[in-house]
Design a protein around this motif. Sequence first.
Motif, PDB file in Angstrom:
ATOM      1  N   ILE A  76     -65.588  92.100 -30.350  1.00 29.75           N
ATOM      2  CA  ILE A  76     -65.909  90.809 -30.809  1.00 29.75           C
ATOM      3  C   ILE A  76     -64.789  89.788 -30.243  1.00 29.75           C
ATOM      4  O   ILE A  76     -65.140  88.808 -29.810  1.00 29.75           O
ATOM      5  CB  ILE A  76     -65.999  90.647 -32.387  1.00 29.75           C
ATOM      6  N   ALA A  77     -63.620  90.069 -30.260  1.00 33.27           N
ATOM      7  CA  ALA A  77     -62.652  89.120 -29.436  1.00 33.27           C
ATOM      8  C   ALA A  77     -62.703  89.234 -28.292  1.00 33.27           C
ATOM      9  O   ALA A  77     -62.591  87.899 -27.670  1.00 33.27           O
ATOM     10  CB  ALA A  77     -61.145  89.674 -30.064  1.00 33.27           C
ATOM     11  N   ARG A  78     -63.095  89.838 -27.385  1.00 33.49           N
ATOM     12  CA  ARG A  78     -63.377  89.924 -25.809  1.00 33.49           C
ATOM     13  C   ARG A  78     -64.756  89.022 -25.774  1.00 33.49           C
ATOM     14  O   ARG A  78     -64.918  88.336 -24.884  1.00 33.49           O
ATOM     15  CB  ARG A  78     -63.723  91.321 -25.410  1.00 33.49           C
ATOM     16  N   TYR A  79     -65.792  89.371 -26.660  1.00 38.55           N
ATOM     17  CA  TYR A  79     -66.944  88.654 -26.355  1.00 38.55           C
ATOM     18  C   TYR A  79     -66.460  86.890 -26.822  1.00 38.55           C
ATOM     19  O   TYR A  79     -66.963  86.158 -25.825  1.00 38.55           O
ATOM     20  CB  TYR A  79     -67.883  89.050 -27.559  1.00 38.55           C
ATOM     21  N   GLU A  80     -65.845  86.864 -27.730  1.00 38.75           N
ATOM     22  CA  GLU A  80     -65.381  85.314 -27.950  1.00 38.75           C
ATOM     23  C   GLU A  80     -64.543  84.682 -26.752  1.00 38.75           C
ATOM     24  O   GLU A  80     -64.756  83.576 -26.649  1.00 38.75           O
ATOM     25  CB  GLU A  80     -64.718  85.118 -29.506  1.00 38.75           C
ATOM     26  N   GLN A  81     -63.733  85.583 -26.459  1.00 36.35           N
ATOM     27  CA  GLN A  81     -62.977  85.048 -25.378  1.00 36.35           C
ATOM     28  C   GLN A  81     -63.776  84.574 -23.954  1.00 36.35           C
ATOM     29  O   GLN A  81     -63.615  83.682 -23.543  1.00 36.35           O
ATOM     30  CB  GLN A  81     -61.858  86.234 -24.774  1.00 36.35           C
TER      31      GLN A  81
END
Length: 107
Positions: A76-81
């Motif tokens: 999720i962190a990678r997606y949001e980045q």
Amino acid sequence: MDNHNKPQGNQLQIEVGPDVAQGVYVNFALIAHSSSEFVMDLASVLPGLQKATVRTRAILAPEHAKRLAMALQENIARYEQEFGKIQLPNSKPRTISPFNIGNKGEA
């Protein structure tokens, strides 16, 4: 055996059959646990219906459930980045149903 399927070192080879590769759509999750396992029922529910259809059930050891939660957080962190913050609607009361059909609980 071609290079794609050849084991390299200690790498795990994963095979996804055609029936699994298609995937199933889920928008509803029920999660329960005991001292020894977590049970996740992944289901789909359609607007206006009072019944969800469980598409798959996963049973995990507590350690694997925690690893799954960590992997989801990382992804999720990678997606949001890459794509921007995922916005959740502020609907009250919070329900486990994406269509607010009235069942309360944790998902």
